[in-house]
Enzyme design. Sequence first.
Site, mmCIF file in Angstrom:
data_model
loop_
_atom_site.group_PDB
_atom_site.id
_atom_site.type_symbol
_atom_site.label_atom_id
_atom_site.label_comp_id
_atom_site.label_asym_id
_atom_site.label_seq_id
_atom_site.Cartn_x
_atom_site.Cartn_y
_atom_site.Cartn_z
ATOM 1 N N HIS A 192 -0.436 2.496 -1.939
ATOM 2 C CA HIS A 192 -1.250 1.945 -2.821
ATOM 3 C C HIS A 192 -1.889 3.002 -3.677
ATOM 4 C CE1 HIS A 192 -4.366 -0.569 -4.118
ATOM 5 N NE2 HIS A 192 -3.740 -1.742 -4.166
ATOM 6 N N ASP A 237 1.476 -6.934 -0.631
ATOM 7 C CA ASP A 237 3.041 -7.445 -1.279
ATOM 8 C C ASP A 237 4.133 -7.533 -0.222
ATOM 9 O OD1 ASP A 237 1.863 -8.376 -3.557
ATOM 10 O OD2 ASP A 237 1.910 -6.041 -4.371
HETATM 11 N N1 CMC Z 1 8.017 5.031 -2.079
HETATM 12 C C1 CMC Z 1 8.413 6.393 -1.867
HETATM 13 N N2 CMC Z 1 7.597 7.168 -2.311
HETATM 14 C C2 CMC Z 1 6.263 6.843 -2.745
HETATM 15 C C3 CMC Z 1 6.013 5.474 -2.684
HETATM 16 C C4 CMC Z 1 6.903 4.436 -2.314
HETATM 17 N N3 CMC Z 1 6.649 3.281 -2.326
HETATM 18 N N4 CMC Z 1 4.633 5.480 -2.985
HETATM 19 C C5 CMC Z 1 4.267 6.646 -3.580
HETATM 20 N N5 CMC Z 1 5.204 7.467 -3.127
HETATM 21 C C6 CMC Z 1 5.301 9.198 -2.969
HETATM 22 C C7 CMC Z 1 5.186 9.341 -4.502
HETATM 23 O O1 CMC Z 1 6.512 9.982 -4.854
HETATM 24 C C8 CMC Z 1 4.372 10.622 -4.261
HETATM 25 O O2 CMC Z 1 5.292 11.887 -3.737
HETATM 26 P P1 CMC Z 1 4.968 13.354 -3.997
HETATM 27 O O3 CMC Z 1 3.467 13.635 -3.596
HETATM 28 O O4 CMC Z 1 5.678 14.134 -3.220
HETATM 29 O O5 CMC Z 1 5.070 13.550 -5.472
HETATM 30 C C9 CMC Z 1 3.318 10.454 -3.356
HETATM 31 O O6 CMC Z 1 3.881 9.294 -2.487
HETATM 32 C C10 CMC Z 1 2.081 9.974 -4.117
HETATM 33 O O7 CMC Z 1 2.501 8.824 -4.984
HETATM 34 P P2 CMC Z 1 1.739 8.498 -6.475
HETATM 35 O O8 CMC Z 1 2.913 7.894 -7.284
HETATM 36 O O9 CMC Z 1 0.984 9.423 -6.929
HETATM 37 O O10 CMC Z 1 0.940 7.298 -5.965
HETATM 38 P P3 CMC Z 1 0.312 6.247 -6.906
HETATM 39 O O11 CMC Z 1 -1.477 6.147 -6.576
HETATM 40 O O12 CMC Z 1 0.237 6.847 -8.369
HETATM 41 O O13 CMC Z 1 1.219 5.025 -6.743
HETATM 42 C C11 CMC Z 1 1.948 2.899 -6.392
HETATM 43 C C12 CMC Z 1 0.558 3.853 -6.223
HETATM 44 C C13 CMC Z 1 1.516 1.656 -5.881
HETATM 45 C C14 CMC Z 1 2.288 2.514 -7.914
HETATM 46 C C15 CMC Z 1 3.060 3.470 -5.584
HETATM 47 O O14 CMC Z 1 2.664 3.741 -4.249
HETATM 48 C C16 CMC Z 1 4.449 2.571 -5.771
HETATM 49 O O15 CMC Z 1 4.978 2.487 -6.658
HETATM 50 N N6 CMC Z 1 4.672 1.663 -4.856
HETATM 51 C C17 CMC Z 1 5.534 0.613 -4.804
HETATM 52 C C18 CMC Z 1 5.243 -0.342 -5.474
HETATM 53 C C19 CMC Z 1 4.275 -1.315 -4.966
HETATM 54 O O16 CMC Z 1 4.584 -1.828 -3.528
HETATM 55 N N7 CMC Z 1 3.152 -1.809 -5.555
HETATM 56 C C20 CMC Z 1 2.188 -2.846 -5.102
HETATM 57 C C21 CMC Z 1 0.891 -2.254 -5.020
HETATM 58 S S1 CMC Z 1 -0.515 -3.261 -4.176
HETATM 59 C C22 CMC Z 1 -0.505 -4.585 -5.002
HETATM 60 C C23 CMC Z 1 -1.584 -4.424 -6.112
HETATM 61 O O17 CMC Z 1 -2.765 -4.085 -5.983
HETATM 62 O O18 CMC Z 1 -1.051 -4.972 -7.311
#
Ligand code: CMC
Length: 434
Positions: free
Chosen positions: A310, A368
């Site tokens: 998240h 989710d």
């Molecule tokens: N699976 C694998 N690796 C992950 C995931 C995941 N679901 N989420 C984040 N990471 C890794 C990412 O690759 C990064 O690694 P590194 O530091 O080595 O580069 C690290 O964790 C930090 O990730 P980020 O992309 O900088 O985090 P973010 O805050 O930009 O992304 C997110 C948040 C929700 C978009 C992401 O965690 C994701 O894509 N999750 C899966 C989709 C999901 O479940 N979304 C629902 C969110 S909750 C409902 C809502 O509020 O809408």
Amino acid sequence: MTTNSESVTLINNSNGKQIDLPLHSGTMGPKVMDIRKLYSDMDVFTYDPGYTSTGSCKSAITYIDGDEGVLLHRGYAIDDLAENCNFLEVAYLILKGELPNAAEKAKFESDISHHSMLNEQVSFFYRGFRRDSHPMAVMCGVVGALAAFYHDSTDINDPHQRMIASYRLIAKMPTITGWTYKYSQGQPFMYPQNRYSYSENFLHLMFATPCEAFEPSPVLSRAMDRILILHADHEQNASTSTVRLAGSSGANPFACIAAGIASLWGPAHGGANEAVLTMLHEIGSVDRIPEFIAKAKDKDDPFRLMGFGHRVYKNYDPRAKIMQRTCHEVLDELGVHDEPLLKLAMELERIALEDEYFVSRKLFPNVDFYSGIIFRAMGIPTSMFTSLFALARTVGWIAQWNEMLTDPDQKIGRPRQLYVGAAPRKVQPLEQRG
Ligand code: CMC
């Protein structure tokens, strides 16, 4: 908001210009640095793609402490609300700032029930869509079209019209969502029933048919109510910011909520609950979990574990805990404990929570992850999941939209950019272009 004597001094090393940026404190949470004078006084913009360090507004609706896993609406903890209130009490709280007393609750419930029918002409509008359309495509269209049916509540400068539009949206979303489902199934539309609670009425709109009697199960109604509460608002996320940005130009409330629905559709936001089920199907069996965990960890593979991580919560999502409990209640009620996808989900959760990659990055299951499993157990098709999220979030969106319009600091949203395109050049005659 209070402005303290503290400030941050910023010095531009290239020209020696200096500015003191005031710090403001909210009720809780980190202080914010007020950069409104930055461009006029220093000739620079900030650069913050994804707004990871940017507060776009002040708001009194929802507070999140992502490190501690805290979510409050108007000061009340989400688990307190989910345990002790129904969805319409929470909706009233989010919209108006206080929980209703008994008389206010009864009036609000009655007002919402009495706005739940759609203009009959809307039912013909549905018929323009293909039956196999994605439900979110239908929802964007129908909600946007409400402005064409309810002209008398589109004057955003009239507080009474704003409130009528807010009630209409909260009241009609179950009907719109239910009809979206019915249309996809080729079944007749059901009309709302005022004798039911908000969640019972929604189950009726989804699952009743004119052919036989239907009584919503109390356990499933309560579970649906809780799911709606848990999704009701979540501060300045992508869809809420979209609603505010659309509304900042003076657009009507129906158009703004349609914009929010469009933004929610994406798999990184509201589309994640649908993506969780798609992923579980793709994994297929418990023995293939390690393969998918390895894919999620591989930097060269775009695959991510859906339902994990998240932007704000770097701790267990407080909504996910309640959702996990609700999930078990629903499976008990329906007697589908051995549901293979649930077993797979639980094993995936266990493995990911022990894996160094997920632990060190604080990637916990989010709301989710469980909501998809509950919806599936209730017999709601995967493609409808995000529509249910939109139904629940409508109250948050409309409350944030109302708050924005009454904020004296409100201006049209207009971010700036770092231009990286071509330098000025002249158009060459066609025959000389390479
Ligand atoms: N699976 C694998 N690796 C992950 C995931 C995941 N679901 N989420 C984040 N990471 C890794 C990412 O690759 C990064 O690694 P590194 O530091 O080595 O580069 C690290 O964790 C930090 O990730 P980020 O992309 O900088 O985090 P973010 O805050 O930009 O992304 C997110 C948040 C929700 C978009 C992401 O965690 C994701 O894509 N999750 C899966 C989709 C999901 O479940 N979304 C629902 C969110 S909750 C409902 C809502 O509020 O809408």
